[in-house]
Design a protein around this motif. Structure first.
Motif: not given
Ligand code: GRF
Length: 203
Positions: A4-5, A7, A9, A83, A104-105, A175
């Motif tokens: 995904g986005g 963030t 990383l 993610g 994991h959130p 995170e």
């Protein structure tokens, strides 16, 4: 590994730049999603970025084989799922036991496992009415979101929270701190797994 986005990383890239994470080099960023902004983040940072997706293969088995072969090409010491929404092949989990870290959130074992990803996690936490949620970094095992826990950080659920506001708070307060820290500890050789427990050895 990203989908995904990116963030999470970005938090790792920034920690390497800041010298918080030393003796580590990000060899490659791999995504199943060609449109993942995470790939752009990698390219901007001069890190090889590539896409490999189950959609490009006749079967999941064929993907799994190609995916593992591609990963093996880099002779990695550590694989970080930042993610990543594709199931890690069993053969890869075995081959890289205690070398694959996932973020994991939520506070595992709450709101995790099959179907609990992205906003679904936070929708479930709000529906349950928990006062605390957070994030968990753990080693990947055959059980979805069930591997030995490396670190967790709690984040308050506030009145009026939506899944989006809760997700943002957990990313910012948990995170983006936990994942770089876990990578740092791994790269310093300070994580030792004993059964289900992860011991963080002193410096
Ligand atoms: C994060 O919420 C992470 O916990 C979950 O997927 C999301 C990825 O976000 N595994 P990003 O791609 O790192 O921005």
């Amino acid at each position: 590994m990203v989908s995904g986005g990116g963030t999470n990383l970005q938090a790792i890239l920034d920690a390497v730049d800041a010298g918080t994470i030393t003796n580590a080099e990000i060899a490659v960023v791999i995504s199943n999603n060609p449109g993942a902004y995470a790939l752009e983040r990698a390219k901007k940072h001069g890190v090889e970025a590539l896409c490999i997706s189950p959609k490009d293969y006749e079967s999941r088995e064929a993907f799994n084989e190609a995916f593992l072969a591609k990963v093996d090409e880099y002779h990695l010491d550590l694989i970080v799922l930042a993610g990543f929404l594709v199931k890690i092949p069993a053969a890869m989990i075995e081959k890289y036991e205690h070398k694959i870290i996932n973020i994991h959130p939520s506070l595992i074992p709450s709101f995790c496992g099959q179907g609990f990803y992205g906003l679904h996690v936070h929708e479930a936490a709000l529906a349950y009415g928990v006062k605390l949620s957070g994030a968990t970094v753990h080693f990947v095992s055959a059980e979805c979101d069930g591997g030995p826990i490396i670190a967790q950080r709690a984040v308050p659920v506030l009145p009026g929270d939506t899944p989006e506001t809760l997700q943002k708070r957990i990313m910012e307060q948990a995170e983006w701190k936990l994942l770089p820290e876990a990578v740092r500890l791994f790269c310093e050789g300070r994580l030792r797994v004993e059964g289900r427990t992860v011991i963080i050895e002193q410096e």
